[in-house]
Design an enzyme around this catalytic site. Structure first.
Site, PDB file in Angstrom:
ATOM      1  N   HIS A  11       0.810  -1.214   0.000  1.00  0.00           N
ATOM      2  CA  HIS A  11       0.000   0.000   0.000  1.00  0.00           C
ATOM      3  C   HIS A  11       0.846   1.268   0.000  1.00  0.00           C
ATOM      4  O   HIS A  11       0.363   2.326  -0.398  1.00  0.00           O
ATOM      5  CB  HIS A  11      -1.059  -0.053   1.099  1.00  0.00           C
ATOM      6  CG  HIS A  11      -2.191  -0.936   0.681  1.00  0.00           C
ATOM      7  ND1 HIS A  11      -3.233  -0.471  -0.087  1.00  0.00           N
ATOM      8  CD2 HIS A  11      -2.378  -2.264   0.810  1.00  0.00           C
ATOM      9  CE1 HIS A  11      -4.032  -1.478  -0.369  1.00  0.00           C
ATOM     10  NE2 HIS A  11      -3.538  -2.577   0.166  1.00  0.00           N
TER      11      HIS A  11
ATOM     12  N   ARG B 151     -11.998   2.218  -2.200  1.00  0.00           N
ATOM     13  CA  ARG B 151     -11.539   1.411  -1.065  1.00  0.00           C
ATOM     14  C   ARG B 151     -12.076   2.058   0.217  1.00  0.00           C
ATOM     15  O   ARG B 151     -11.398   2.871   0.839  1.00  0.00           O
ATOM     16  CB  ARG B 151     -10.011   1.359  -1.020  1.00  0.00           C
ATOM     17  CG  ARG B 151      -9.359   0.552  -2.136  1.00  0.00           C
ATOM     18  CD  ARG B 151      -7.838   0.498  -1.927  1.00  0.00           C
ATOM     19  NE  ARG B 151      -7.207  -0.553  -2.692  1.00  0.00           N
ATOM     20  CZ  ARG B 151      -6.524  -0.348  -3.836  1.00  0.00           C
ATOM     21  NH1 ARG B 151      -6.383   0.863  -4.312  1.00  0.00           N
ATOM     22  NH2 ARG B 151      -5.966  -1.370  -4.470  1.00  0.00           N
TER      23      ARG B 151
ATOM     24  N   ARG C  61     -16.642  -0.514  -2.696  1.00  0.00           N
ATOM     25  CA  ARG C  61     -16.274  -1.822  -2.125  1.00  0.00           C
ATOM     26  C   ARG C  61     -16.477  -1.784  -0.624  1.00  0.00           C
ATOM     27  O   ARG C  61     -16.081  -0.821   0.031  1.00  0.00           O
ATOM     28  CB  ARG C  61     -14.811  -2.141  -2.456  1.00  0.00           C
ATOM     29  CG  ARG C  61     -14.378  -3.497  -1.943  1.00  0.00           C
ATOM     30  CD  ARG C  61     -12.979  -3.849  -2.382  1.00  0.00           C
ATOM     31  NE  ARG C  61     -11.958  -3.141  -1.623  1.00  0.00           N
ATOM     32  CZ  ARG C  61     -10.656  -3.322  -1.804  1.00  0.00           C
ATOM     33  NH1 ARG C  61     -10.221  -4.145  -2.747  1.00  0.00           N
ATOM     34  NH2 ARG C  61      -9.786  -2.659  -1.079  1.00  0.00           N
TER      35      ARG C  61
ATOM     36  N   GLU D 126     -10.156 -12.373  -6.225  1.00  0.00           N
ATOM     37  CA  GLU D 126      -8.778 -12.134  -5.802  1.00  0.00           C
ATOM     38  C   GLU D 126      -8.216 -13.285  -4.974  1.00  0.00           C
ATOM     39  O   GLU D 126      -7.104 -13.228  -4.480  1.00  0.00           O
ATOM     40  CB  GLU D 126      -8.665 -10.809  -5.037  1.00  0.00           C
ATOM     41  CG  GLU D 126      -9.637 -10.617  -3.903  1.00  0.00           C
ATOM     42  CD  GLU D 126      -9.545  -9.233  -3.268  1.00  0.00           C
ATOM     43  OE1 GLU D 126      -8.523  -8.540  -3.445  1.00  0.00           O
ATOM     44  OE2 GLU D 126     -10.502  -8.843  -2.577  1.00  0.00           O
TER      45      GLU D 126
ATOM     46  N   ASN E 183      -3.766  -7.806  -7.452  1.00  0.00           N
ATOM     47  CA  ASN E 183      -2.735  -7.699  -6.402  1.00  0.00           C
ATOM     48  C   ASN E 183      -2.775  -8.931  -5.510  1.00  0.00           C
ATOM     49  O   ASN E 183      -1.768  -9.605  -5.288  1.00  0.00           O
ATOM     50  CB  ASN E 183      -2.979  -6.474  -5.514  1.00  0.00           C
ATOM     51  CG  ASN E 183      -2.986  -5.183  -6.300  1.00  0.00           C
ATOM     52  OD1 ASN E 183      -2.504  -5.148  -7.418  1.00  0.00           O
ATOM     53  ND2 ASN E 183      -3.532  -4.135  -5.713  1.00  0.00           N
ATOM     54  N   ASP E 184      -3.964  -9.205  -4.988  1.00  0.00           N
ATOM     55  CA  ASP E 184      -4.074 -10.361  -4.102  1.00  0.00           C
ATOM     56  C   ASP E 184      -4.112 -11.661  -4.885  1.00  0.00           C
ATOM     57  O   ASP E 184      -3.563 -12.667  -4.442  1.00  0.00           O
ATOM     58  CB  ASP E 184      -5.328 -10.232  -3.230  1.00  0.00           C
ATOM     59  CG  ASP E 184      -5.086  -9.290  -2.066  1.00  0.00           C
ATOM     60  OD1 ASP E 184      -4.034  -9.419  -1.418  1.00  0.00           O
ATOM     61  OD2 ASP E 184      -5.926  -8.416  -1.809  1.00  0.00           O
TER      62      ASP E 184
ATOM     63  N   ARG F 251       2.749 -10.094  -0.884  1.00  0.00           N
ATOM     64  CA  ARG F 251       2.880  -8.931  -1.767  1.00  0.00           C
ATOM     65  C   ARG F 251       3.691  -7.797  -1.135  1.00  0.00           C
ATOM     66  O   ARG F 251       4.021  -6.827  -1.796  1.00  0.00           O
ATOM     67  CB  ARG F 251       1.496  -8.439  -2.226  1.00  0.00           C
ATOM     68  CG  ARG F 251       0.590  -7.983  -1.112  1.00  0.00           C
ATOM     69  CD  ARG F 251      -0.836  -7.795  -1.606  1.00  0.00           C
ATOM     70  NE  ARG F 251      -1.180  -6.401  -1.784  1.00  0.00           N
ATOM     71  CZ  ARG F 251      -2.410  -5.932  -1.940  1.00  0.00           C
ATOM     72  NH1 ARG F 251      -3.429  -6.751  -1.980  1.00  0.00           N
ATOM     73  NH2 ARG F 251      -2.642  -4.665  -2.083  1.00  0.00           N
TER      74      ARG F 251
ATOM     75  N   CYS G 152      -9.070  -4.244 -11.152  1.00  0.00           N
ATOM     76  CA  CYS G 152      -8.797  -3.040 -10.362  1.00  0.00           C
ATOM     77  C   CYS G 152      -7.482  -3.147  -9.609  1.00  0.00           C
ATOM     78  O   CYS G 152      -7.138  -2.275  -8.817  1.00  0.00           O
ATOM     79  CB  CYS G 152      -9.950  -2.746  -9.403  1.00  0.00           C
ATOM     80  SG  CYS G 152     -10.219  -4.060  -8.206  1.00  0.00           S
TER      81      CYS G 152
END
Ligand code: PEP
Ligand code: MG
Length: 593
Positions: A201, A308, A345, A444, A467-468, A478, A515
């Site tokens: 992040h 988010r 989300r 994900e 990402n996940d 990650r 995304c």
């Protein structure tokens, strides 16, 4: 502040480039890499001052913990905050503290060394016990001891970062989202961290702020002197301490060329994201709050592909209630243009995003733990407030609801049942809300991709969180720079899971977006388009570059690429081939950025 014109001792560190751009500024060290415990014997007259210093550090730590406890208790309930009560009790344990005081008063040790030695003794005893629960308490004790030692050493506290006196490059071991969210945006020109990977992040935040970032630099903090200057190259992945004038000159020229190219990209703002052969892609933006909407408007994004919402819950002592959330969601929904949508989300707390810093002392494996929809379903009152606020915002713009980290159909059904009861409740209360708000699933977790067919049947759209998905498919953390080279979104396993997801969605007429950070990486856009995704959602700063590329690609070529990739087994070659297609379509984009 004047800088010296010749800078001896220029040294360059190499890391992972995660956010483009160049910055030159004074370094601000945040936190410490490995703790240096001073073992200088204490002068005879200094004992009482040292005891007072310890008392102040204990007091400061107690206040910090009380704050975190209150935040956690408000967001998660009293049971989750129990851990911090235990920390407070340890800080008052007279056996422990008397032992520390004895080492200062009669052993002649400084407060750091005395405290460290006593705590380490208990930690090592606990860590060796053949009982998993007690071993975890050892980690808690070490965390607690770290907090006290931070206070003793005067390490920069998170609150100070909100008001920085001058522009700086933040250098840290790692930056938690709760810390980056607090930063003084005006004066932070870049991030350089010892740890981290492309989708940590810190990286996402840097891209959002439009500042350069290099992560995974390895041990660094110990070799930096306070007040040194650095040049951060977020494209080449370099951090140069004390750069020479020649280096500064060369980077200055590069910066100018890039600025000119950015101006050219900005001209695309009102243009559609359409390929040369006429295929439209929805190019949407990822945001963390209504305050990002100005950047979204300026970028030429087509709606919001990912809000988010967990960022509304960080850095505060009580969670936002329904009304406050409603205001945030309404602000976003009402600012989308006609024909555009906002995908909201539900909470994805957990992993490395926890209110306060619960994650530091919480679960041994937070990415496989209590996260996202798992928290929401265990704390239905939180989910209900989200759903109600989102449904109500659906009256002020086109809104969709997205569920993160769904691993199976039961979670989707459970969430939908709660959503339905919220709809009935709002109806009974006479509160207006959007009647037909679509519900989508984040893909994900590999299990979700593998049962995409079942999920597509009972949901309205998919958003692939690469990402996940990459991390969980390849068992690569990650955030961990040591395994960063294994983190490969073009690994054939990930490519095939994306393909399976798109195909399943197609069979049920459901749209699919991406995304994750992969969507904003121009080199990988041809592959995603070729695999058939309908929407790319990226941080606003990257919208112009992705649009520039899309408008120069041919869907037919991208499909050929995807077909080749699906029959190929080597991730780095898939990456290279996709990049070649992108470079051939838009060479300037790669040469100038
Ligand atoms: C993802 O996993 O790709 C994603 C977009 O979610 P986050 O980065 O918030 O976990
Ligand atoms: Mg995710």
């Amino acid at each position: 502040m004047a800088e010296p014109s010749a800078r001896p001792g220029a040294r360059t560190h190499h890391g992972i480039a995660v956010s483009d751009g160049v910055a030159h500024a004074r370094i601000l060290r945040v936190g410490q890499a490995r703790r240096q415990i001073s073992r200088e014997p204490l002068a005879a007259g200094a004992v009482e001052a040292e005891v007072e210093r310890l008392n102040q550090a204990l007091l400061g730590t107690r206040q910090d913990i009380q704050k975190v406890r209150d935040q956690v208790s408000a967001a998660m309930g009293a049971a989750e905050a129990g851990l911090f009560e235990a920390h407070l009790l340890v800080l008052e344990d007279s056996t422990l503290l008397n032992e520390v005081l004895r080492k200062i008063r009669t052993g002649g040790l400084g407060a750091e060394a005395a405290f460290h030695d006593v705590f380490e003794k208990y930690v090592s005893v606990l860590a060796a016990v053949d009982d998993a629960y007690l071993r975890e308490r050892a980690a808690d004790l070490r965390d607690l001891s770290g907090r006290v030692l931070d206070h003793l050493s005067g390490a920069v506290q998170e609150q100070d970062l909100q008001h920085l006196p001058e522009p700086c490059i933040v250098v840290a071991h790692d930056l938690a989202p709760s810390v980056t969210a607090l930063l003084d945006r005006k004066n932070v020109l870049g991030f350089a961290t010892e740890a981290g990977g492309k989708t940590s992040h810190t990286a996402i935040m840097a891209r959002k702020m439009g500042i350069p970032a290099v992560v995974g630099l390895g041990p660094l903090l110990e070799s930096i002197q306070e007040g040194e200057y650095a040049l951060l190259d977020g494209h080449g992945g370099l951090l140069t301490i004390n750069p020479t004038d020649q280096t500064l000159f060369e980077y200055g020229q590069l910066k100018q060329r890039r600025a000119l190219f950015e101006e050219k990209l900005a001209l695309l703002r009102e243009q559609p994201a359409v390929t040369l052969d006429g295929h439209h892609i929805t190019l949407a933006a990822n945001i963390e709050g209504p305050e990002d909407m100005a950047a979204v408007q300026a970028s030429g994004a087509h709606g919001i592909g990912l809000f988010r919402t967990e960022f509304l819950f960080l850095n505060r002592s009580t969670p936002p209630g329904e009304e406050e959330q409603f205001e945030a969601y309404r602000a976003v929904a009402s600012q989308t243009r006609p024909g555009q949508e906002a995908i909201l989300r539900t909470l994805d707390l957990g992993g490395d995003k926890m209110p306060g810093d619960l994650n530091r002392s919480g679960e041994p494996n937070p990415f496989l733990g209590w996260r996202a929809i798992r928290i929401s379903l265990d704390r239905p009152e939180l989910l209900r407030s989200q759903f109600r606020a989102m449904l109500r915002a659906g009256r002020h713009g086109r809104v969709r609801i997205l569920l993160p980290m769904v691993s199976g159909l039961e979670e989707l059904r459970a969430a939908r049942a709660i959503l339905e009861s919220c709809q009935q409740e709002l109806k009974a209360e006479g509160i207006p809300f959007g009647e037909s708000v679509p519900v989508g699933v984040m893909i994900e977790i590999p299990s979700a991709a593998l049962i995409a067919e079942d999920l597509a049947r009972e949901s309205d759209f998919f958003s692939i969180g690469t990402n996940d998905l990459t991390g969980y498919t390849l068992a690569v953390d990650r955030l961990n720079e040591r395994v960063a080279r294994l983190y490969q979104p073009t690994h054939p396993a990930v490519v095939r899971l994306i393909h399976a997801t798109v195909q399943a969605a197609r069979r049920h007429g459901r749209p699919v977006g991406v995304c994750g950070e992969m969507a904003g990486e121009p080199a990988l856009v041809p592959l995603l388009i070729g695999l058939g995704v309908d929407e790319l959602s990226v941080t606003p700063a990257l919208i112009p570059a992705v649009k520039f590329l899309l408008r120069r690609l041919r869907l037919s070529e991208a499909r050929d690429l995807a077909e080749w990739a699906l029959g190929h087994s080597i991730g780095s070659e898939i990456h290279r081939r996709s990049r070649e297609v992108a470079v051939a379509a838009a060479p300037n984009l790669f040469a100038e950025r």
